[in-house]
Design a protein around this motif. Structure first.
Motif, PDB file in Angstrom:
ATOM      1  N   TYR A 198      -3.778   8.538   0.204  1.00 34.14           N
ATOM      2  CA  TYR A 198      -4.436   7.246  -0.048  1.00 34.14           C
ATOM      3  C   TYR A 198      -5.852   7.464  -0.585  1.00 34.14           C
ATOM      4  CZ  TYR A 198      -6.850   2.852   1.014  1.00 34.14           C
ATOM      5  OH  TYR A 198      -7.604   1.706   0.942  1.00 34.14           O
ATOM      6  N   SER A 199      -6.599   8.367   0.038  1.00 37.58           N
ATOM      7  CA  SER A 199      -7.976   8.626  -0.390  1.00 37.58           C
ATOM      8  C   SER A 199      -8.027   9.224  -1.782  1.00 37.58           C
ATOM      9  CB  SER A 199      -8.651   9.572   0.609  1.00 37.58           C
ATOM     10  OG  SER A 199      -8.734   8.983   1.890  1.00 37.58           O
ATOM     11  N   LEU A 200      -7.108  10.122  -2.079  1.00 36.93           N
ATOM     12  CA  LEU A 200      -7.091  10.754  -3.399  1.00 36.93           C
ATOM     13  C   LEU A 200      -6.715   9.758  -4.491  1.00 36.93           C
ATOM     14  CD1 LEU A 200      -5.442  14.189  -2.494  1.00 36.93           C
ATOM     15  CD2 LEU A 200      -7.843  13.764  -3.094  1.00 36.93           C
ATOM     16  N   VAL A 201      -5.760   8.889  -4.208  1.00 34.98           N
ATOM     17  CA  VAL A 201      -5.389   7.856  -5.183  1.00 34.98           C
ATOM     18  C   VAL A 201      -6.557   6.893  -5.392  1.00 34.98           C
ATOM     19  CG1 VAL A 201      -3.890   5.869  -5.608  1.00 34.98           C
ATOM     20  CG2 VAL A 201      -2.909   7.998  -4.739  1.00 34.98           C
ATOM     21  N   ILE A 223       0.844  -1.202   0.000  1.00 34.42           N
ATOM     22  CA  ILE A 223       0.000   0.000   0.000  1.00 34.42           C
ATOM     23  C   ILE A 223       0.874   1.245   0.000  1.00 34.42           C
ATOM     24  CG2 ILE A 223      -1.644   1.359   1.356  1.00 34.42           C
ATOM     25  CD1 ILE A 223      -2.804  -1.326   2.360  1.00 34.42           C
ATOM     26  N   ASP A 224       1.888   1.249   0.856  1.00 33.45           N
ATOM     27  CA  ASP A 224       2.784   2.407   0.972  1.00 33.45           C
ATOM     28  C   ASP A 224       3.546   2.668  -0.321  1.00 33.45           C
ATOM     29  OD1 ASP A 224       2.065   2.926   3.584  1.00 33.45           O
ATOM     30  OD2 ASP A 224       3.787   1.890   4.460  1.00 33.45           O
ATOM     31  N   HIS A 225       4.131   1.612  -0.890  1.00 32.27           N
ATOM     32  CA  HIS A 225       5.099   1.803  -1.977  1.00 32.27           C
ATOM     33  C   HIS A 225       4.497   1.678  -3.377  1.00 32.27           C
ATOM     34  CE1 HIS A 225       8.737   2.121   0.499  1.00 32.27           C
ATOM     35  NE2 HIS A 225       8.104   1.319   1.332  1.00 32.27           N
ATOM     36  N   GLU A 259      -8.011  -2.903   1.172  1.00 33.23           N
ATOM     37  CA  GLU A 259      -8.753  -1.780   1.759  1.00 33.23           C
ATOM     38  C   GLU A 259      -9.175  -2.066   3.205  1.00 33.23           C
ATOM     39  OE1 GLU A 259     -11.788  -0.008  -0.784  1.00 33.23           O
ATOM     40  OE2 GLU A 259     -10.939  -1.130  -2.456  1.00 33.23           O
ATOM     41  N   LYS A 260      -9.065  -3.322   3.629  1.00 33.40           N
ATOM     42  CA  LYS A 260      -9.411  -3.696   5.002  1.00 33.40           C
ATOM     43  C   LYS A 260      -8.159  -3.902   5.865  1.00 33.40           C
ATOM     44  CE  LYS A 260     -13.542  -6.162   3.387  1.00 33.40           C
ATOM     45  NZ  LYS A 260     -14.226  -7.490   3.319  1.00 33.40           N
ATOM     46  N   ASN A 261      -7.010  -3.513   5.341  1.00 35.09           N
ATOM     47  CA  ASN A 261      -5.771  -3.724   6.082  1.00 35.09           C
ATOM     48  C   ASN A 261      -5.829  -3.044   7.448  1.00 35.09           C
ATOM     49  OD1 ASN A 261      -2.818  -2.817   6.858  1.00 35.09           O
ATOM     50  ND2 ASN A 261      -2.610  -4.547   5.473  1.00 35.09           N
ATOM     51  N   GLY A 313      -3.415   3.316 -13.539  1.00 34.71           N
ATOM     52  CA  GLY A 313      -4.393   2.240 -13.484  1.00 34.71           C
ATOM     53  C   GLY A 313      -3.740   0.895 -13.220  1.00 34.71           C
ATOM     54  N   ARG A 314      -2.528   0.737 -13.716  1.00 32.58           N
ATOM     55  CA  ARG A 314      -1.817  -0.529 -13.517  1.00 32.58           C
ATOM     56  C   ARG A 314      -1.493  -0.744 -12.036  1.00 32.58           C
ATOM     57  NH1 ARG A 314      -1.267  -4.882 -13.001  1.00 32.58           N
ATOM     58  NH2 ARG A 314       0.493  -6.233 -13.449  1.00 32.58           N
ATOM     59  N   PHE A 315      -1.104   0.308 -11.342  1.00 25.78           N
ATOM     60  CA  PHE A 315      -0.808   0.169  -9.917  1.00 25.78           C
ATOM     61  C   PHE A 315      -2.044  -0.300  -9.150  1.00 25.78           C
ATOM     62  CE2 PHE A 315       2.468   3.774 -10.544  1.00 25.78           C
ATOM     63  CZ  PHE A 315       3.453   2.863 -10.905  1.00 25.78           C
ATOM     64  N   SER A 316      -3.178   0.323  -9.468  1.00 25.13           N
ATOM     65  CA  SER A 316      -4.419  -0.045  -8.796  1.00 25.13           C
ATOM     66  C   SER A 316      -4.802  -1.489  -9.111  1.00 25.13           C
ATOM     67  CB  SER A 316      -5.533   0.910  -9.222  1.00 25.13           C
ATOM     68  OG  SER A 316      -6.746   0.593  -8.573  1.00 25.13           O
ATOM     69  N   GLU A 317      -4.687  -1.863 -10.379  1.00 24.88           N
ATOM     70  CA  GLU A 317      -5.005  -3.238 -10.774  1.00 24.88           C
ATOM     71  C   GLU A 317      -4.118  -4.238 -10.045  1.00 24.88           C
ATOM     72  OE1 GLU A 317      -4.447  -3.287 -14.953  1.00 24.88           O
ATOM     73  OE2 GLU A 317      -6.179  -1.997 -15.393  1.00 24.88           O
ATOM     74  N   TYR A 318      -2.855  -3.893  -9.927  1.00 26.28           N
ATOM     75  CA  TYR A 318      -1.913  -4.793  -9.260  1.00 26.28           C
ATOM     76  C   TYR A 318      -2.335  -5.040  -7.820  1.00 26.28           C
ATOM     77  CZ  TYR A 318       2.494  -6.734  -7.551  1.00 26.28           C
ATOM     78  OH  TYR A 318       3.439  -7.559  -6.989  1.00 26.28           O
ATOM     79  N   MET A 319      -2.738  -3.984  -7.126  1.00 25.43           N
ATOM     80  CA  MET A 319      -3.140  -4.133  -5.732  1.00 25.43           C
ATOM     81  C   MET A 319      -4.368  -5.029  -5.611  1.00 25.43           C
ATOM     82  SD  MET A 319      -0.921  -2.631  -3.845  1.00 25.43           S
ATOM     83  CE  MET A 319      -1.837  -2.816  -2.311  1.00 25.43           C
TER      84      MET A 319
END
Length: 326
Positions: A304-307, A252-254, A288-290, A274-280
């Motif tokens: 985090y909220s803006l991303v 999440i951080d990196h 999102e429940k971490n 979009g690729r970063f989000s897809e990867y997560m």
């Protein structure tokens, strides 16, 4: 020999003497290993000059270019010291670095000693400082403090017992970005004795052309390769479930936050975002429940909220305002 100070060198003639002089101002039992990684400027000659001037202190190895990780690995292979300190050749250290580390090791026989660092610009103006949220002189194991995985993964603000590399077989990857995050967590996750010293010993120079300033957007994709590598390593060692929440938070951080911020500040419409989000969502579907998300600092929580909401224009604007305020 107590310390081997490894200095990878590649086309840094403008900064190299300051770096080496800062090391040689230290008193103590150490060697300096300069790995000239195929330099094409005057760096090679500077290394040879220092080896001639300090034959009992400075060793120079010339090699074909292998990148930062490959140069560090070459230094590890010939190091005679019980401990390894990595100093990038455009940075510099405090003159009391060795004495502070000596005092720390007299207190505890640590495997890794983490210390504070600061970032400066080319005019030596302070940009920021990094101190970990740890107790000065505290000794702990990774199992006791799994959230230590969130410590800044830089290799340069840590002293490593040489046997950590030799016994684990862990090395820095060649010719990649994010070589530190692909290496330091692997060493820390099996470490029994980690110590923190709350004193700035390392000065990181923010210069044009560094990874943090480089506008090569495509290479930010390598953060995904780094996490693939870490996941494979921890899985192969059978430990990933022991600290899955911490590993997920590291991603999440990196990946989700830091990499998105870097790319958004260059091009808010780049498909890499979009690729970063897809990867997560592919690799950490419940991130999102971490459990660590609720403890994010306010600034990081906002990022985090803006991303998450893909508000990259606002994100970029806020960072520009922050830069102007410095």
């Amino acid at each position: 020999m107590k310390y081997s100070i490894i200095v990878p060198v590649y086309n840094v003639e403008q900064y190299l003497e300051k770096c080496l002089d800062s090391i040689l101002k230290c008193r103590g039992d150490y060697e300096v290993i300069c790995i000239d990684d195929g330099s094409t400027d005057g760096s090679s000659a500077i290394c040879d000059t220092y080896s001639s001037r300090y034959p009992d202190r400075v060793v120079t190895v010339h090699q074909k270019n292998k990148g930062l990780g490959g140069a560090r690995n070459s230094g590890i292979e010939i190091a005679r010291g019980d401990y390894l300190l990595f100093v990038d050749s455009d940075d510099f250290i405090s003159p009391d670095t060795v004495s502070v580390l000596d005092a720390a090791l007299e207190k505890h026989d640590a495997d890794i000693v983490i210390f504070a660092m600061q970032t400066v610009d080319e005019n030596m103006n302070l940009i920021d400082s990094c101190r970990e949220d740890l107790v000065d002189g505290e000794l702990f194991s990774f199992k006791e403090k799994k959230d230590s995985l969130f410590i800044m993964p830089n290799a340069c603000n840590k002293l490593f017992k040489t046997k950590l590399f030799l016994e684990s077989g862990v090395r820095f990857p060649d010719r990649v970005w994010y070589e530190d995050i692909r290496t330091v967590p692997k060493l820390m996750c099996f470490c029994e004795k980690i110590m923190y010293v709350d004193k700035v010993l390392y000065n990181y120079l923010r210069r044009s052309g560094s990874i943090t300033n480089n506008v090569n957007v495509k290479r930010n994709e390598e953060i995904l390769w780094a996490f693939d590598d870490l996941k494979d390593y921890f899985t192969s060692k059978g430990v990933i479930n022991e600290f899955y929440a911490e590993f997920e938070k590291l991603a999440i951080d990196h990946v989700f936050i830091a990499a998105s911020v870097r790319v958004a500040r260059i091009n808010r419409r780049d498909p890499m975002l979009g690729r970063f989000s897809e990867y997560m969502y592919e690799n950490f579907p419940d991130f999102e429940k971490n459990p660590y998300l609720s403890a994010l600092p306010k600034a990081k929580k906002l990022a985090y909220s803006l991303v998450k909401g893909r508000h990259f224009f606002i994100l970029d604007t806020l960072f520009k305002l922050k830069d102007r305020g410095k």
